[in-house]
Design a protein around this motif. Structure first.
Motif, PDB file in Angstrom:
ATOM      1  N   ARG A 168      42.673  50.442  38.307  1.00  0.00           N
ATOM      2  CA  ARG A 168      43.738  49.916  39.328  1.00  0.00           C
ATOM      3  C   ARG A 168      44.927  50.764  38.963  1.00  0.00           C
ATOM      4  N   ALA A 169      45.678  50.681  40.150  1.00  0.00           N
ATOM      5  CA  ALA A 169      47.020  51.301  39.907  1.00  0.00           C
ATOM      6  C   ALA A 169      48.108  50.682  39.113  1.00  0.00           C
ATOM      7  N   GLN A 170      48.762  51.355  38.359  1.00  0.00           N
ATOM      8  CA  GLN A 170      49.744  50.786  37.197  1.00  0.00           C
ATOM      9  C   GLN A 170      50.581  49.513  38.186  1.00  0.00           C
ATOM     10  N   ARG A 171      50.584  49.885  39.373  1.00  0.00           N
ATOM     11  CA  ARG A 171      51.737  48.868  40.418  1.00  0.00           C
ATOM     12  C   ARG A 171      51.028  47.697  40.659  1.00  0.00           C
ATOM     13  N   LEU A 172      49.703  47.490  40.691  1.00  0.00           N
ATOM     14  CA  LEU A 172      48.914  46.435  40.743  1.00  0.00           C
ATOM     15  C   LEU A 172      49.018  45.430  39.410  1.00  0.00           C
ATOM     16  N   GLN A 173      49.878  44.428  39.354  1.00  0.00           N
ATOM     17  CA  GLN A 173      50.135  43.734  38.174  1.00  0.00           C
ATOM     18  C   GLN A 173      49.623  42.196  38.312  1.00  0.00           C
ATOM     19  N   GLY A 174      49.423  42.007  37.091  1.00  0.00           N
ATOM     20  CA  GLY A 174      48.618  40.465  37.091  1.00  0.00           C
ATOM     21  C   GLY A 174      47.120  40.359  37.267  1.00  0.00           C
ATOM     22  N   TYR A 175      46.329  41.569  37.231  1.00  0.00           N
ATOM     23  CA  TYR A 175      44.873  41.842  37.567  1.00  0.00           C
ATOM     24  C   TYR A 175      44.347  41.378  36.367  1.00  0.00           C
ATOM     25  N   THR A 176      43.205  40.602  36.344  1.00  0.00           N
ATOM     26  CA  THR A 176      42.430  39.997  35.346  1.00  0.00           C
ATOM     27  C   THR A 176      41.039  40.611  35.475  1.00  0.00           C
ATOM     28  N   PRO A 177      40.493  41.279  34.614  1.00  0.00           N
ATOM     29  CA  PRO A 177      39.207  42.158  34.770  1.00  0.00           C
ATOM     30  C   PRO A 177      37.951  41.125  34.958  1.00  0.00           C
ATOM     31  N   ALA A 178      37.060  41.271  35.868  1.00  0.00           N
ATOM     32  CA  ALA A 178      36.034  40.201  36.281  1.00  0.00           C
ATOM     33  C   ALA A 178      34.945  40.786  36.933  1.00  0.00           C
ATOM     34  N   ALA A 179      33.952  40.257  36.797  1.00  0.00           N
ATOM     35  CA  ALA A 179      32.651  40.663  37.354  1.00  0.00           C
ATOM     36  C   ALA A 179      32.520  40.914  38.783  1.00  0.00           C
ATOM     37  N   TRP A 180      33.362  39.852  39.475  1.00  0.00           N
ATOM     38  CA  TRP A 180      33.607  39.898  40.771  1.00  0.00           C
ATOM     39  C   TRP A 180      35.175  40.137  40.998  1.00  0.00           C
ATOM     40  N   PRO A 181      35.881  41.118  41.191  1.00  0.00           N
ATOM     41  CA  PRO A 181      37.260  41.278  41.248  1.00  0.00           C
ATOM     42  C   PRO A 181      37.859  40.333  42.048  1.00  0.00           C
ATOM     43  N   PHE A 182      39.080  39.681  41.539  1.00  0.00           N
ATOM     44  CA  PHE A 182      39.727  38.648  42.492  1.00  0.00           C
ATOM     45  C   PHE A 182      41.115  39.184  42.446  1.00  0.00           C
ATOM     46  N   PHE A 183      42.023  38.792  43.654  1.00  0.00           N
ATOM     47  CA  PHE A 183      43.115  39.457  43.713  1.00  0.00           C
ATOM     48  C   PHE A 183      44.492  38.402  44.125  1.00  0.00           C
ATOM     49  N   TRP A 184      43.962  36.994  43.867  1.00  0.00           N
ATOM     50  CA  TRP A 184      45.064  35.943  43.838  1.00  0.00           C
ATOM     51  C   TRP A 184      45.775  36.205  42.385  1.00  0.00           C
ATOM     52  N   ASN A 185      46.834  35.763  42.466  1.00  0.00           N
ATOM     53  CA  ASN A 185      47.703  35.760  41.129  1.00  0.00           C
ATOM     54  C   ASN A 185      48.151  37.343  40.925  1.00  0.00           C
ATOM     55  N   THR A 186      48.105  38.176  41.718  1.00  0.00           N
ATOM     56  CA  THR A 186      48.437  39.700  41.432  1.00  0.00           C
ATOM     57  C   THR A 186      49.400  39.877  42.227  1.00  0.00           C
ATOM     58  N   THR A 187      50.303  40.866  41.952  1.00  0.00           N
ATOM     59  CA  THR A 187      51.408  41.457  42.720  1.00  0.00           C
ATOM     60  C   THR A 187      51.373  42.878  42.735  1.00  0.00           C
ATOM     61  N   VAL A 188      51.926  43.583  43.757  1.00  0.00           N
ATOM     62  CA  VAL A 188      51.930  44.973  43.937  1.00  0.00           C
ATOM     63  C   VAL A 188      53.544  45.479  44.016  1.00  0.00           C
ATOM     64  N   ALA A 189      53.994  46.239  42.932  1.00  0.00           N
ATOM     65  CA  ALA A 189      55.103  46.854  42.926  1.00  0.00           C
ATOM     66  C   ALA A 189      55.321  47.735  43.994  1.00  0.00           C
ATOM     67  N   ALA A 190      56.564  47.822  44.413  1.00  0.00           N
ATOM     68  CA  ALA A 190      56.838  49.112  45.396  1.00  0.00           C
ATOM     69  C   ALA A 190      56.609  50.534  44.734  1.00  0.00           C
ATOM     70  N   LYS A 191      55.904  51.369  45.565  1.00  0.00           N
ATOM     71  CA  LYS A 191      55.489  52.799  45.080  1.00  0.00           C
ATOM     72  C   LYS A 191      56.975  53.463  44.943  1.00  0.00           C
TER      73      LYS A 191
END
Length: 478
Positions: free
Chosen positions: A455-478
């Motif tokens: 993941r990019a460092q700017r993708l915050q809140g990601y939890t490693p998972a067998a099926w990746p999911f992206f609720w509860n995540t945020t993306v910081a400005a580049k």
């Protein structure tokens, strides 16, 4: 993502790719928390189960809205589960156990079983081949309107470009703290764009250049470059991610012969396959047990038939089985690079025994389509996540999945296993199932592996998972 999804129907395939995308749009009655416990999602709580274990009364959450604004009711759940039992390989397996399912008022569903069935809730919770709850009015043999209850709604699909999901403002989240796939889900990112990038190296380069916020299933040899990329890129090793396995066509063709499948199994060297597939020993283990030591389903049953690499004995066994030079057609995709590498080694191992092979290297969507036709292949290469309930994977343990394995020994072993509700006793019974798998060779479990994504460092809140999911995540400005 590794490919273009061959469908957006959450029930239409057990492919991880489809489940990964559409779990944001659709939700099941139950799901898994971070410890793989089954917990409620659209259900209000765990079922009330009758003393005989046959009647499950499921209360539904109130106030849950579909993406079209209508509130979910029991009729939607009943219609959805009926379709799941008709369409999904997992659902078809459950259907054999179900006597009836009906609505008992607007917010209650009653499911009656023919016999006790221990895997029921786990089957209802899995994101792939999902028992998704659909808006009843959208149900059709071929879905055209993808209307679910999830935190994201379907907006647009441009084949070979992207699948676009947007935030559902009317989403009714659970209140419990987030845990695995369970608990509170928030669509903090406005849009999710799933981009098919079949070439694994292109996914790596896109990650390193900052093109992607997340890249799935990267080749393990890229770990060095990812580690050296600096703070902007975060490599993700998902431990105990899953297991590669080789599915045999037991219905038609050269490997419909069980003795010949046994000869092929004797020729195989899973150790060589895993080394070719993953290289770095941090990423794989070679062991015959389908479940790791220390888990309830650890068993050494059939271990003597694993990793034999005995070309001469395999050649003799093939001759006795009547092998007369027909090529074994091996179906694999380069979009999962480790599948392709295992297929190359497999072909060489069979060549040593005098068994001819024909490699068919196709894109993943084509493989998923072709594997449904028993006239087109003899072995295909795939993989699965490592789950806590054996009946969740591989789908070949159910009835009707590609490979079409069915036998009296299978049915007897699985019937005893699935009807036993005591977890301690189920562990011993799983060993008998594993023995039948090694004896009848419907598939070969090659080993266990850890997954690599980034993941990019700017993708915050990601939890490693067998099926990746992206609720509860945020993306910081580049």
């Amino acid at each position: 993502m590794i490919a273009e999804p061959q469908t957006l129907d959450p029930m239409g395939t057990t492919a991880d790719l489809v489940g990964t995308i559409m779990q944001h749009v659709y939700e099941p009655l139950y799901t898994f928390d971070a410890k793989w416990n089954v917990v409620p999602m659209l259900a209000d709580g765990l079922p009330k189960v009758s003393k005989d274990g046959l009647t499950h009364t499921i209360a539904l959450r109130k106030g849950v809205k579909f993406h079209n604004g209508r509130e979910m009711v029991a009729d939607d759940v009943v219609a959805s589960l009926q379709r799941w039992m008709e369409v999904s390989p997992r659902g078809k397996s459950v259907a054999k156990e179900v006597a009836s399912i009906e609505a008992k008022g607007p917010n209650t569903v009653e499911l009656k079983l023919k016999t006790p069935y221990a895997p029921l809730l786990a089957q209802l919770a899995l994101p792939t081949g999902m028992a998704a709850i659909l808006a009843k009015e959208t149900i059709a043999p071929q879905l055209k309107d993808f209307i679910g209850t999830g935190p994201y709604k379907f907006k647009e699909r441009k084949p070979d470009q992207y699948t676009l999901l947007t935030r559902f403002e009317g989403y009714a989240s659970r209140k419990e703290p987030a845990s695995g796939y369970a608990g509170k889900r928030e669509a903090l990112i406005e849009e999710l764009r799933f981009v098919p990038v079949p070439n694994a190296n292109t996914r790596v380069e896109g990650t390193l250049s900052g093109q992607f916020d997340y890249a799935d299933l990267l080749p393990v040899e890229s770990i060095g470059r990812l580690d050296k990329a600096g703070a902007s890129v975060v490599p993700i090793m998902t431990t105990s991610f899953g297991f590669p396995y080789l599915v045999f066509n037991t219905k038609e063709g050269v490997l419909a012969s069980q003795p010949l499948r046994q000869a092929v199994q004797m020729a195989f060297g899973p150790g060589e396959m895993m080394a070719a597939a993953f290289g770095d020993t941090r990423f794989f283990t070679i062991e015959p047990n389908h479940f790791p030591q220390g888990t309830p389903f650890y068993s050494t049953a059939g271990a003597d038939k694993y990793n034999q690499r005995n070309a001469s004995a395999a050649k003799d066994m093939a001759a006795k089985a009547g092998y007369n030079g027909q090529p074994v057609r091996i179906l694999a995709s380069r979009q999962y690079e480790f599948h392709y590498n295992m297929a190359l080694v497999m072909a060489e191992q069979l060549k040593r025994t005098g068994i001819k092979t024909e490699l068919q290297i196709v894109d993943w969507a084509t493989l998923v389509q072709r594997r449904n036709d028993p006239k087109l292949w003899d072995i295909y290469v795939t993989h699965s996540g490592q789950f806590p309930e054996p009946m969740l994977s591989p789908p070949q343990l159910s009835e009707g999945a590609p490979g079409w394995w069915s036998s009296p020994a299978k049915q007897a072993a699985l019937s005893a296993f699935n009807q036993e509700m005591d977890p301690a006793k189920r562990g011993a019974l799983w060993g008998k199932v594993q023995q039948v798998v090694y004896d009848e060779v419907p598939y070969v479990n090659v080993g266990k592996f850890n997954g690599l994504s980034a993941r990019a460092q700017r993708l915050q809140g990601y939890t490693p998972a067998a099926w990746p999911f992206f609720w509860n995540t945020t993306v910081a400005a580049k």
